[in-house]
Design a protein around this motif. Structure first.
Motif, mmCIF file in Angstrom:
data_model
loop_
_atom_site.group_PDB
_atom_site.id
_atom_site.type_symbol
_atom_site.label_atom_id
_atom_site.label_comp_id
_atom_site.label_asym_id
_atom_site.label_seq_id
_atom_site.Cartn_x
_atom_site.Cartn_y
_atom_site.Cartn_z
ATOM 1 N N GLN A 1 26.051 -32.012 -77.830
ATOM 2 C CA GLN A 1 26.131 -32.794 -79.067
ATOM 3 C C GLN A 1 27.443 -32.495 -79.797
ATOM 4 N N ASN A 2 28.534 -32.611 -79.023
ATOM 5 C CA ASN A 2 29.833 -32.217 -79.546
ATOM 6 C C ASN A 2 30.869 -33.288 -79.221
ATOM 7 N N PHE A 3 31.640 -33.695 -80.243
ATOM 8 C CA PHE A 3 32.737 -34.633 -80.062
ATOM 9 C C PHE A 3 34.030 -33.826 -80.127
ATOM 10 N N GLU A 4 34.652 -33.638 -78.970
ATOM 11 C CA GLU A 4 35.736 -32.662 -78.838
ATOM 12 C C GLU A 4 37.086 -33.344 -78.652
ATOM 13 N N PHE A 5 38.076 -32.889 -79.417
ATOM 14 C CA PHE A 5 39.449 -33.372 -79.255
ATOM 15 C C PHE A 5 40.087 -32.672 -78.056
ATOM 16 N N LEU A 6 40.644 -33.487 -77.146
ATOM 17 C CA LEU A 6 41.249 -32.934 -75.936
ATOM 18 C C LEU A 6 42.766 -32.846 -76.044
ATOM 19 N N VAL A 7 43.409 -33.995 -76.248
ATOM 20 C CA VAL A 7 44.867 -34.007 -76.219
ATOM 21 C C VAL A 7 45.387 -35.248 -76.943
ATOM 22 N N HIS B 1 40.667 -30.126 -61.248
ATOM 23 C CA HIS B 1 39.748 -28.990 -61.092
ATOM 24 C C HIS B 1 38.405 -29.284 -61.773
ATOM 25 N N LEU B 2 37.799 -30.379 -61.381
ATOM 26 C CA LEU B 2 36.568 -30.828 -62.035
ATOM 27 C C LEU B 2 35.445 -29.801 -61.891
ATOM 28 N N HIS B 3 34.657 -29.705 -62.966
ATOM 29 C CA HIS B 3 33.527 -28.777 -63.009
ATOM 30 C C HIS B 3 32.393 -29.461 -63.762
ATOM 31 N N ALA B 4 31.189 -28.922 -63.612
ATOM 32 C CA ALA B 4 30.029 -29.511 -64.290
ATOM 33 C C ALA B 4 30.208 -29.544 -65.805
ATOM 34 N N SER B 5 31.001 -28.617 -66.342
ATOM 35 C CA SER B 5 31.239 -28.600 -67.789
ATOM 36 C C SER B 5 32.089 -29.781 -68.251
ATOM 37 N N ASP B 6 32.682 -30.520 -67.312
ATOM 38 C CA ASP B 6 33.491 -31.690 -67.665
ATOM 39 C C ASP B 6 32.648 -32.948 -67.837
ATOM 40 N N ASN B 7 31.351 -32.845 -67.584
ATOM 41 C CA ASN B 7 30.480 -34.007 -67.765
ATOM 42 C C ASN B 7 30.531 -34.483 -69.212
ATOM 43 N N GLY B 8 30.526 -35.789 -69.387
ATOM 44 C CA GLY B 8 30.543 -36.347 -70.736
ATOM 45 C C GLY B 8 31.134 -37.739 -70.732
ATOM 46 N N THR B 9 31.287 -38.300 -71.919
ATOM 47 C CA THR B 9 31.893 -39.619 -72.088
ATOM 48 C C THR B 9 33.258 -39.449 -72.740
ATOM 49 N N TYR B 10 34.280 -39.957 -72.078
ATOM 50 C CA TYR B 10 35.661 -39.784 -72.529
ATOM 51 C C TYR B 10 36.133 -41.056 -73.236
ATOM 52 N N LEU C 1 40.397 -45.474 -83.954
ATOM 53 C CA LEU C 1 39.782 -46.554 -83.187
ATOM 54 C C LEU C 1 39.577 -46.083 -81.756
ATOM 55 N N LEU C 2 38.350 -46.182 -81.288
ATOM 56 C CA LEU C 2 38.000 -45.670 -79.967
ATOM 57 C C LEU C 2 37.960 -46.783 -78.930
ATOM 58 N N ILE D 1 48.595 -41.723 -78.326
ATOM 59 C CA ILE D 1 47.184 -41.928 -77.998
ATOM 60 C C ILE D 1 46.453 -40.590 -78.001
ATOM 61 N N TYR D 2 45.213 -40.615 -78.500
ATOM 62 C CA TYR D 2 44.333 -39.448 -78.504
ATOM 63 C C TYR D 2 43.293 -39.604 -77.394
ATOM 64 N N TRP D 3 42.811 -38.465 -76.918
ATOM 65 C CA TRP D 3 41.697 -38.459 -75.964
ATOM 66 C C TRP D 3 40.628 -37.495 -76.462
ATOM 67 N N TYR D 4 39.375 -37.985 -76.463
ATOM 68 C CA TYR D 4 38.235 -37.195 -76.924
ATOM 69 C C TYR D 4 37.154 -37.181 -75.844
ATOM 70 N N ARG D 5 36.268 -36.202 -75.952
ATOM 71 C CA ARG D 5 35.117 -36.122 -75.043
ATOM 72 C C ARG D 5 33.850 -35.902 -75.863
ATOM 73 N N TRP D 6 32.861 -36.751 -75.601
ATOM 74 C CA TRP D 6 31.551 -36.607 -76.240
ATOM 75 C C TRP D 6 30.586 -36.001 -75.228
ATOM 76 N N SER D 7 30.002 -34.849 -75.580
ATOM 77 C CA SER D 7 29.040 -34.172 -74.720
ATOM 78 C C SER D 7 27.642 -34.379 -75.277
ATOM 79 N N GLN D 8 26.818 -35.082 -74.524
ATOM 80 C CA GLN D 8 25.442 -35.321 -74.947
ATOM 81 C C GLN D 8 24.649 -34.023 -74.944
ATOM 82 N N GLU D 9 24.940 -33.167 -73.979
ATOM 83 C CA GLU D 9 24.208 -31.903 -73.868
ATOM 84 C C GLU D 9 24.514 -30.980 -75.039
#
Length: 201
Positions: A55-61, A97-106, A117-118, A45-53
């Motif tokens: 505008q980046n779709f980032e691969f996490l793990v 260790h949550l931080h404001a930079s972790d905001n987004g849609t996972y 497939l998401l 399984i893949y995990w991604y994060r979409w940051s609206q601020e």
């Protein structure tokens, strides 16, 4: 059936994956967890994060069925970890260790026919202070109007209590009068006898 996601070609949401919860509001420096359930087994399984601020779709793990993880660029192993079950149909993403930079849609994701497939997505918001729960306002309990102001002046005031006071009193007077009738009758007969004796003599 999949729907193309507007922010990137080649990615699509799919009903075969479901995520819970839909939204998370967490406090800074705490941790949280996102669950992803698959309708059928996959090798990983893949995990991604979409940051609206950003505008980046980032691969996490990416985590395979054996639990081996491959992390994206500049992604900390201490921050993200993936836990799965032996059935290979349920995975959870742990974020510490949550931080404001972790905001987004996972999004959790699986690879199928050269497409990713998401899942349905989980929106994460990190704040310094959690809002207080809203207090439920309870309507004041209405007190029933008192029938009597007081026992002392109930008899002197007209109102809902006056029958309760005068009816027993009238009944008592009536009973007293009825009890005096035989006595008065006997006195009348006694007076008549005395009168007859006096006149006979």
């Amino acid at each position: 059936l999949c729907i193309l996601v507007s922010f990137s070609l080649g990615f699509c949401t799919n009903l075969l994956l479901s995520q819970t919860p839909e939204r998370i509001l967490a406090q800074t420096n705490n941790k949280t967890e996102i669950l992803c359930e698959l309708k059928k087994e996959h090798t990983g399984i893949y995990w991604y994060r979409w940051s609206q601020e950003r505008q980046n779709f980032e691969f996490l793990v990416f985590s395979n069925s054996l639990g081996k993880a491959t992390y994206g660029a500049n992604i900390s192993k201490d921050k993200f970890s993936v836990h799965g079950v032996s059935s290979r149909t349920s995975y959870s993403l742990h974020i510490r260790h949550l931080h404001a930079s972790d905001n987004g849609t996972y999004y959790c994701s699986v690879s199928q026919s050269s497409q990713l497939l998401l899942g349905s997505g989980t929106q994460l918001g990190v704040v310094d202070v959690l809002p207080l729960p809203q207090k439920t306002t309870q309507a004041p309990i209405s007190k029933k109007p008192m029938r009597c102001v007081s026992k002392r002046n109930a008899a002197s005031k007209k109102g809902a209590c006056s029958p309760l006071v005068w009816v027993p009193l009238a009944a008592s007077v009536l009973i007293l009068l009825l009890s005096l009738v035989p006595t008065a009758h006997r006195l009348h007969r006694l007076r008549r006898r005395l009168w007859l004796r006096v006149h006979r003599q």
